[in-house]
Scaffold this active site. Structure first.
Site, mmCIF file in Angstrom:
data_model
loop_
_atom_site.group_PDB
_atom_site.id
_atom_site.type_symbol
_atom_site.label_atom_id
_atom_site.label_comp_id
_atom_site.label_asym_id
_atom_site.label_seq_id
_atom_site.Cartn_x
_atom_site.Cartn_y
_atom_site.Cartn_z
ATOM 1 N N ASN A 13 0.885 -1.168 0.000
ATOM 2 C CA ASN A 13 0.000 0.000 0.000
ATOM 3 C C ASN A 13 0.922 1.216 0.000
ATOM 4 O O ASN A 13 1.520 1.557 1.022
ATOM 5 C CB ASN A 13 -0.891 -0.038 1.244
ATOM 6 N N LYS A 57 3.355 0.722 3.124
ATOM 7 C CA LYS A 57 2.970 -0.287 4.117
ATOM 8 C C LYS A 57 2.995 -1.626 3.408
ATOM 9 O O LYS A 57 2.574 -1.724 2.252
ATOM 10 C CB LYS A 57 1.561 -0.012 4.648
ATOM 11 N N ARG A 111 -2.508 -2.310 -3.525
ATOM 12 C CA ARG A 111 -3.763 -1.595 -3.325
ATOM 13 C C ARG A 111 -3.759 -0.412 -4.287
ATOM 14 O O ARG A 111 -2.841 0.415 -4.267
ATOM 15 C CB ARG A 111 -3.850 -1.080 -1.892
ATOM 16 N N HIS A 166 -13.290 1.995 -0.381
ATOM 17 C CA HIS A 166 -13.249 0.970 0.689
ATOM 18 C C HIS A 166 -13.817 -0.370 0.210
ATOM 19 O O HIS A 166 -14.243 -1.192 1.025
ATOM 20 C CB HIS A 166 -14.097 1.386 1.913
ATOM 21 N N LEU A 176 -16.024 2.154 9.506
ATOM 22 C CA LEU A 176 -15.859 3.411 10.234
ATOM 23 C C LEU A 176 -14.426 3.527 10.729
ATOM 24 O O LEU A 176 -14.057 2.963 11.766
ATOM 25 C CB LEU A 176 -16.834 3.466 11.424
ATOM 26 N N ARG A 197 -13.487 14.854 7.202
ATOM 27 C CA ARG A 197 -14.315 15.185 6.027
ATOM 28 C C ARG A 197 -15.771 15.290 6.443
ATOM 29 O O ARG A 197 -16.236 14.532 7.298
ATOM 30 C CB ARG A 197 -14.203 14.117 4.949
ATOM 31 N N ASP A 235 -10.129 12.126 16.350
ATOM 32 C CA ASP A 235 -10.037 10.775 16.892
ATOM 33 C C ASP A 235 -11.199 10.507 17.840
ATOM 34 O O ASP A 235 -11.386 11.220 18.824
ATOM 35 C CB ASP A 235 -8.694 10.606 17.618
ATOM 36 N N ARG A 287 -11.655 8.359 20.045
ATOM 37 C CA ARG A 287 -11.282 8.124 21.454
ATOM 38 C C ARG A 287 -11.231 9.436 22.225
ATOM 39 O O ARG A 287 -11.769 9.536 23.333
ATOM 40 C CB ARG A 287 -9.903 7.446 21.549
ATOM 41 N N GLY A 316 -15.635 1.286 14.162
ATOM 42 C CA GLY A 316 -16.627 0.207 14.124
ATOM 43 C C GLY A 316 -16.220 -0.986 14.981
ATOM 44 O O GLY A 316 -17.063 -1.641 15.593
ATOM 45 N N GLU A 350 -8.081 -5.992 4.749
ATOM 46 C CA GLU A 350 -7.965 -5.725 3.313
ATOM 47 C C GLU A 350 -6.744 -6.420 2.717
ATOM 48 O O GLU A 350 -6.787 -6.898 1.586
ATOM 49 C CB GLU A 350 -7.886 -4.203 3.084
HETATM 50 P P1 ADP Z 1 -7.882 4.205 8.730
HETATM 51 O O1 ADP Z 1 -9.184 4.641 8.147
HETATM 52 O O2 ADP Z 1 -6.813 5.237 8.665
HETATM 53 O O3 ADP Z 1 -7.467 2.815 8.321
HETATM 54 P P2 ADP Z 1 -8.669 2.991 11.236
HETATM 55 O O4 ADP Z 1 -9.649 2.080 10.597
HETATM 56 O O5 ADP Z 1 -7.496 2.387 11.917
HETATM 57 O O6 ADP Z 1 -8.152 4.121 10.279
HETATM 58 O O7 ADP Z 1 -9.467 3.885 12.290
HETATM 59 C C1 ADP Z 1 -8.823 4.889 13.007
HETATM 60 C C2 ADP Z 1 -9.800 5.545 13.935
HETATM 61 O O8 ADP Z 1 -10.415 4.552 14.764
HETATM 62 C C3 ADP Z 1 -9.142 6.501 14.909
HETATM 63 O O9 ADP Z 1 -9.039 7.784 14.371
HETATM 64 C C4 ADP Z 1 -10.108 6.486 16.051
HETATM 65 O O10 ADP Z 1 -11.070 7.495 15.834
HETATM 66 C C5 ADP Z 1 -10.802 5.164 15.969
HETATM 67 N N1 ADP Z 1 -10.489 4.277 17.111
HETATM 68 C C6 ADP Z 1 -9.448 3.440 17.245
HETATM 69 N N2 ADP Z 1 -9.498 2.802 18.438
HETATM 70 C C7 ADP Z 1 -10.606 3.251 19.072
HETATM 71 C C8 ADP Z 1 -11.226 2.989 20.325
HETATM 72 N N3 ADP Z 1 -10.718 2.123 21.194
HETATM 73 N N4 ADP Z 1 -12.369 3.650 20.609
HETATM 74 C C9 ADP Z 1 -12.903 4.541 19.743
HETATM 75 N N5 ADP Z 1 -12.375 4.817 18.544
HETATM 76 C C10 ADP Z 1 -11.251 4.191 18.202
#
Ligand code: ADP
Length: 409
Positions: A7, A14, A96, A185, A214, A246, A288, A290, A338, A390
């Site tokens: 990727n 990656k 990818r 996706h 998500l 976004r 984020d 979290r 998710g 993926e």
């Molecule tokens: P990408 O779309 O870059 O592949 P990911 O699928 O890894 O990203 O998702 C990243 C996002 O997941 C982070 O920005 C964060 O918002 C969310 N996330 C990760 N761990 C947690 C958690 N324990 N609780 C809530 N949200 C989380």
């Protein structure tokens, strides 16, 4: 077959080394031999990380000035870490590729014609396709004898009917500029739909699914009998759900209004829409989830609003796709949010009992970063958490393309 999955981004690569074959796919026993990344390519402080489980991650910082040097270092590191005894053991490379336009509805071996067609899609995905192509060019140099396969984010959604992908613009824009909804996706949605059917022992025709990816980017897809019939991202990944940075669906006239009020250029607007909207824009604090959940728990109203908008948008799409599908068998959550945020899953599904969608509080709370059902026992619609993979699907597609086997959607 040992396959290197790549990727390639603007300053990063990656990678994963995955072993797969027909029997391993059938038994779901493919093996991730190593994973890693090279970041900050183009600097004298590039980091190369390689993990060969069960060993700890090996991390080095060194000068790596271009992508070719980065890939050469990554491949050498795979040997140094004993992931392969010899580079020649890597039998194929799977890339990818974000945008395959209308040309690609499945993964393909890259030849001159395919390369040209991916090149033609650069205009549609200027932030991604050039780097994905660069991955192909450098892999061809570093491993010239090895077949290379492109796996497109858009391919899975090529099954959408015209009523789902045509915008209400003058039709000539579709004909002249290929302006339509493509969706992204796709590899993730396709993977979790495959896993869902595998878990429940179903054939493709036996399950209608709604899959919600998500992560930083977010999208949701309606899958009828294994085929994507609608998805929330459109011409670009800007459309649809609220995302980390976004805004997703918006009245386009609001954008003209902002441009004229603040005298913004197209470039300013693009930056605003890609980097400063979504969860970050509403909360004014973080992209984020979290951070926002922690802030919301402390009583931060803006963080709470951002989470509410995020979940409400998901709920609206679930309702819309329930109507589009007519019958829904499963709802799947995946991606960083998710997979790890029970509160988001609960809020997005709240009040949908009449549609047959329910979340069991205990099961939901207990399902963190792992596969599991979060709907109550015996629910008609199974609400599931399925971590995406993926890279695994890219490896399998690559294997099948190289062997001339059909790639199931
Ligand atoms: P990408 O779309 O870059 O592949 P990911 O699928 O890894 O990203 O998702 C990243 C996002 O997941 C982070 O920005 C964060 O918002 C969310 N996330 C990760 N761990 C947690 C958690 N324990 N609780 C809530 N949200 C989380």
């Amino acid at each position: 077959m040992k396959i290197l999955v790549l990727n390639c981004g603007s300053s990063s690569i990656k990678f994963q080394l995955i072993e797969t074959d027909v029997e391993m796919i059938e038994a779901d026993a493919d093996r991730t031999i190593a994973r890693g990344s090279v970041e900050r390519i183009g600097t004298d402080e590039a980091t190369l990380k390689v993990t060969v489980p069960p060993n700890p991650t090996r991390s080095t910082t060194e000068e790596i000035l271009d992508h070719q040097a980065a890939l050469a270092r990554a491949v050498a590191a795979l040997k140094e870490c004993h992931a392969v005894a010899d580079i020649a053991q890597i039998q194929a490379v799977g890339h990818r590729v974000v945008h395959g336009g209308e040309q690609f509805a499945a993964s393909v071996i890259i030849d001159d014609k395919v390369e040209e067609e991916i090149q033609n899609c650069v205009e549609l995905a200027p932030l991604h396709n050039p780097h994905n192509l660069r991955g192909y060019y450098v892999a061809r140099k570093v491993m010239p004898q090895v077949p290379q396969v492109a796996v497109f984010d858009t391919a899975f959604h090529q099954s959408m009917p015209a009523r789902a992908y045509i915008y209400g613009l003058p039709y000539s824009y579709y004909r002249r500029y290929h302006i339509r909804r493509y969706g992204f996706h796709g590899t993730s949605h396709r993977y979790v739909a495959y896993r869902y059917r595998k878990i429940f022992g179903l054939e493709r025709e036996e399950a209608n699914l709604i899959t919600a990816h998500l992560g930083n980017g977010c999208s949701i897809t309606a899958i009828e009998k294994g085929r994507s019939i609608d998805t929330s991202m459109g011409f670009t990944p800007q459309e649809g759900l609220l995302m980390g940075t976004r805004c997703g669906d918006i009245d386009p006239a609001a954008l003209f209004y902002i441009m004229s009020k603040d005298e913004l250029t197209l470039h300013d607007m693009s930056t605003l829409l890609n980097k400063f909207c979504g969860l970050y824009g509403i909360s004014g604090e973080s992209n984020d989830m979290r951070d926002l959940m922690a802030a919301s728990a402390r009583g931060d109203e803006q963080a709470k609003l951002a989470i509410n908008v995020f979940c409400y948008r998901i709920k609206k799409y679930i309702g819309g796709y329930s109507a589009a599908l007519g019958r829904v068998d499963g709802l799947v959550f995946t991606g960083g949010i998710g997979e790890n945020a029970p509160a988001v899953r609960a809020l997005a599904c709240e009040g949908m009992e009449e549609l047959g969608i329910q979340v069991d509080a205990d099961r939901n709370a207990a399902t963190l970063g792992k596969e599991g059902e979060i709907s109550p026992q015996g629910s008609r619609i199974k609400v599931m958490v399925i971590p995406t993979n993926e890279e695994l699907l890219i490896a399998r597609d690559t294997f099948r393309a190289v062997r001339g086997l059909p790639n199931p959607h």
